[in-house]
Design a protein around this motif. Sequence first.
Motif, mmCIF file in Angstrom:
data_model
loop_
_atom_site.group_PDB
_atom_site.id
_atom_site.type_symbol
_atom_site.label_atom_id
_atom_site.label_comp_id
_atom_site.label_asym_id
_atom_site.label_seq_id
_atom_site.Cartn_x
_atom_site.Cartn_y
_atom_site.Cartn_z
ATOM 1 N N THR A 190 7.371 30.495 -11.201
ATOM 2 C CA THR A 190 6.689 30.431 -9.920
ATOM 3 C C THR A 190 5.924 29.116 -9.832
ATOM 4 N N PRO A 191 6.163 28.318 -8.791
ATOM 5 C CA PRO A 191 5.519 26.996 -8.721
ATOM 6 C C PRO A 191 4.060 27.081 -8.312
ATOM 7 N N GLY A 192 3.351 25.978 -8.522
ATOM 8 C CA GLY A 192 1.973 25.866 -8.085
ATOM 9 C C GLY A 192 1.883 25.656 -6.588
ATOM 10 N N MET A 193 0.670 25.717 -6.070
ATOM 11 C CA MET A 193 0.415 25.518 -4.653
ATOM 12 C C MET A 193 0.437 24.025 -4.333
ATOM 13 N N HIS A 194 1.006 23.676 -3.187
ATOM 14 C CA HIS A 194 1.118 22.271 -2.791
ATOM 15 C C HIS A 194 -0.138 21.816 -2.059
ATOM 16 N N ASN A 195 -0.676 20.692 -2.530
ATOM 17 C CA ASN A 195 -1.867 20.092 -1.937
ATOM 18 C C ASN A 195 -1.442 18.885 -1.093
ATOM 19 N N TYR A 196 -1.792 18.914 0.186
ATOM 20 C CA TYR A 196 -1.442 17.841 1.107
ATOM 21 C C TYR A 196 -2.612 16.877 1.350
ATOM 22 N N GLY A 197 -3.636 16.925 0.475
ATOM 23 C CA GLY A 197 -4.738 15.979 0.568
ATOM 24 C C GLY A 197 -5.666 16.295 1.730
ATOM 25 N N PRO A 198 -6.454 15.330 2.163
ATOM 26 C CA PRO A 198 -6.365 13.906 1.803
ATOM 27 C C PRO A 198 -6.991 13.543 0.464
ATOM 28 N N ASP A 199 -7.822 14.450 -0.100
ATOM 29 C CA ASP A 199 -8.545 14.121 -1.332
ATOM 30 C C ASP A 199 -7.962 14.874 -2.523
ATOM 31 N N ALA A 200 -8.315 14.384 -3.723
ATOM 32 C CA ALA A 200 -7.971 15.050 -4.990
ATOM 33 C C ALA A 200 -6.472 15.261 -5.134
ATOM 34 N N ALA A 201 -5.679 14.367 -4.567
ATOM 35 C CA ALA A 201 -4.225 14.500 -4.608
ATOM 36 C C ALA A 201 -3.597 13.136 -4.885
ATOM 37 N N THR A 202 -3.855 12.614 -6.088
ATOM 38 C CA THR A 202 -3.268 11.369 -6.563
ATOM 39 C C THR A 202 -2.330 11.702 -7.710
ATOM 40 N N TYR A 203 -1.220 10.987 -7.821
ATOM 41 C CA TYR A 203 -0.203 11.357 -8.805
ATOM 42 C C TYR A 203 0.603 10.135 -9.218
ATOM 43 N N ASN A 256 2.435 29.938 3.418
ATOM 44 C CA ASN A 256 3.698 29.364 3.863
ATOM 45 C C ASN A 256 4.798 30.386 3.604
ATOM 46 N N ALA A 257 5.246 31.047 4.671
ATOM 47 C CA ALA A 257 6.218 32.127 4.526
ATOM 48 C C ALA A 257 7.538 31.625 3.959
ATOM 49 N N ALA A 258 7.932 30.405 4.311
ATOM 50 C CA ALA A 258 9.200 29.872 3.810
ATOM 51 C C ALA A 258 9.193 29.719 2.294
ATOM 52 N N LYS A 259 8.050 29.388 1.749
ATOM 53 C CA LYS A 259 7.919 29.233 0.291
ATOM 54 C C LYS A 259 7.492 30.520 -0.387
ATOM 55 N N ASP A 260 6.991 31.484 0.384
ATOM 56 C CA ASP A 260 6.300 32.649 -0.162
ATOM 57 C C ASP A 260 5.228 32.191 -1.152
ATOM 58 N N ASN A 261 4.442 31.246 -0.686
ATOM 59 C CA ASN A 261 3.373 30.675 -1.498
ATOM 60 C C ASN A 261 2.337 30.085 -0.549
ATOM 61 N N VAL A 305 -1.588 34.022 -8.303
ATOM 62 C CA VAL A 305 -1.195 34.772 -9.496
ATOM 63 C C VAL A 305 -0.730 36.170 -9.098
ATOM 64 N N ARG A 306 0.521 36.462 -9.463
ATOM 65 C CA ARG A 306 1.102 37.765 -9.140
ATOM 66 C C ARG A 306 1.641 38.433 -10.398
ATOM 67 N N GLU A 307 1.550 39.743 -10.415
ATOM 68 C CA GLU A 307 1.936 40.507 -11.602
ATOM 69 C C GLU A 307 3.403 40.264 -11.958
ATOM 70 N N GLY A 308 3.643 40.015 -13.252
ATOM 71 C CA GLY A 308 4.994 39.835 -13.751
ATOM 72 C C GLY A 308 5.572 38.452 -13.559
ATOM 73 N N HIS A 309 4.838 37.547 -12.916
ATOM 74 C CA HIS A 309 5.353 36.201 -12.693
ATOM 75 C C HIS A 309 5.089 35.307 -13.904
ATOM 76 N N HIS A 310 5.963 34.345 -14.074
ATOM 77 C CA HIS A 310 5.822 33.329 -15.116
ATOM 78 C C HIS A 310 5.651 31.985 -14.425
ATOM 79 N N TYR A 311 4.652 31.194 -14.859
ATOM 80 C CA TYR A 311 4.286 29.973 -14.152
ATOM 81 C C TYR A 311 4.707 28.694 -14.861
ATOM 82 N N GLY A 312 5.508 28.818 -15.921
ATOM 83 C CA GLY A 312 6.209 27.659 -16.437
ATOM 84 C C GLY A 312 5.788 27.083 -17.766
#
Length: 594
Positions: free
Chosen positions: A453-466, A544-549, A392-399
């Motif tokens: 601003t997107p959410g953080m990416h979860n690469y698992g292995p747990d709690a990441a079903t979609y 992740n510097a490439a994503k700035d997230n 969470v960063r000041e002035g950002h909108h999360y969708g």
Amino acid sequence: MNQRIITNDLFRSLPGIFCLIAVCLACGQKTSKEDLADSSTSADAWIAPEEANHRLNPFTDEAAIASGKALYDVYCWNCHGESGMGDGAAGGAMGSKPANFHSASFLNQSDGAIFHKITFGRNVMPGFGELLDEQQRWQLVAYIRHLGAGMAETLANTPVALVDDLRVSHWMKVAPRAIRIIYDPDSHALWYATFEGAVYRIGLGSASQASELIIDADDHGINRLQGLALRDSTLFLSGNIRVNENKGTTGWMMRVKLNADGTKEVSKVFSTVEYGTTNTPFDHGWSATRVSPDGKHVYVVSGSRTDHGEVQDNLGAYPNSRSEPLTAAIFRFPIDARDLLLPNDAEALRDAGYLYAEGIRNAFDINFDRDGNLFAVVNSGDYDQPEDMFWVREGHHYGFPWIMGGMETPQQFPDWHPDPEKDPFLNTAAAAWPDDFYNDPDFPKRPDGLEFTPGMHNYGPDAATYRDPATGTIKRTAETGLPVSTFTPHSSPLGLNFDTDLKLSGDYTGGAFVLRYTKGTKSALMKPFTDHGEDLLHLKITYNAAKDNFDLQTFRIAEGFTQPVDAVLVDKDLYVIEYGGRQKGGNIWKVSFP
């Protein structure tokens, strides 16, 4: 509210506790607007027709009871409570209380009367005549009759560690409807709050644990309390006060200065102008509260009042009301702010510097890492979108309401016509179905030029079903390698903690931890994705510097809690507090790390 001095003479024993919101927390039941209209005006006893009393239950054996329990755990538990006392968290957000299956008035009914009520419903209690067949409804009746015998077993359940280096132990019983737990290093004490407004202190230095009631709603005024913070002997309490005959609400934050002589000074940080409630599980209110690490500001979450941006006018009391500027956001105030009145005006709130971040549906917890970054864990709506974790960063909108869990909300598109037969992301057991999913050409358009601003990416292995957006099939990140934003749908993440002092050893050093309130076997919405939940997750977070997230990996390390609602890390122990229902109360479990 003027400042008041409160002495210890005013303290009383534990009052009856009110209810946790459904937050966040998805209910496996349905409610129609017609039902709500009836519930707002009628207080008559619910009496089934005489002919219903002549029907006998043809399914009463052990197999029927077992089948009934499976159905109860999916469709009834969140409102009527695990033991049937009417103390489920989601039910408490409604205008009328769910039935207590152990009350004399309920037990004196015939099986046929109970079957009739399950079939047809009334007011906020939905009818299941179309969702469940006749045999299933009789099986529910059999299990409801059997509930009392299983209560001792329910209370005896103990969480278990899923890794060898953790130890989980029972620490103490707590008052019903616990909602927050925090630690105060100055007093070396745990503090916890209940939804109705009671705040307790538990000293950690004594040989035995004993809680002391410090203040309650009669003293500070907030009778729907969801936020608790403490800094420099000063409590910050956040929540809501209903107005307009319970059709509307106002947000509040109160300050309670704890003086050395035992007196307490109560003053107002802010209140809001009136805006509409909804009498649905989507009325999330003002909740998670944190003081910044430098002690200069206090942050507070205001959850959404809608599921996904639909109209929620509370039976016409607030015409065309959807998301309001005072909702679905994180606010920041100077630590010494007093007597503010917040308008329902986004531009004015931004100009005053109070509106910190927007477009966050319901961040039931926020916390700072050791570098001072603010994070939020968020629950999405009843569509099968994942649950987000945000930096969470000041002035950002999360969708929100246009995007949740990295997926677009389909109702924003004028040509969308919801059909569960064609759209696997729609679950007909959802509270938002069918009334709140509809063709909606008036859905607000995305503001031009606004970047989300997107959410953080979860690469698992747990709690990441979609659900795969292309096919609708359920997949696991551990198998596909594709990340999810951020957690399995409908799991209700909360209890966010960081090892800010680097007290933990080994793999846990500097880590983060999150609870999941919901369990798949107890939720019709989460069940298609997993049987897991009501568990503790270890998060490994990297920038992740490439994503700035930030990205993360997630590992289940303990399970078996019952409605875990918050946690606090003290040195090498994580104290997990359970919601506990209306009557029996919950527990604090101590998770000890190496």
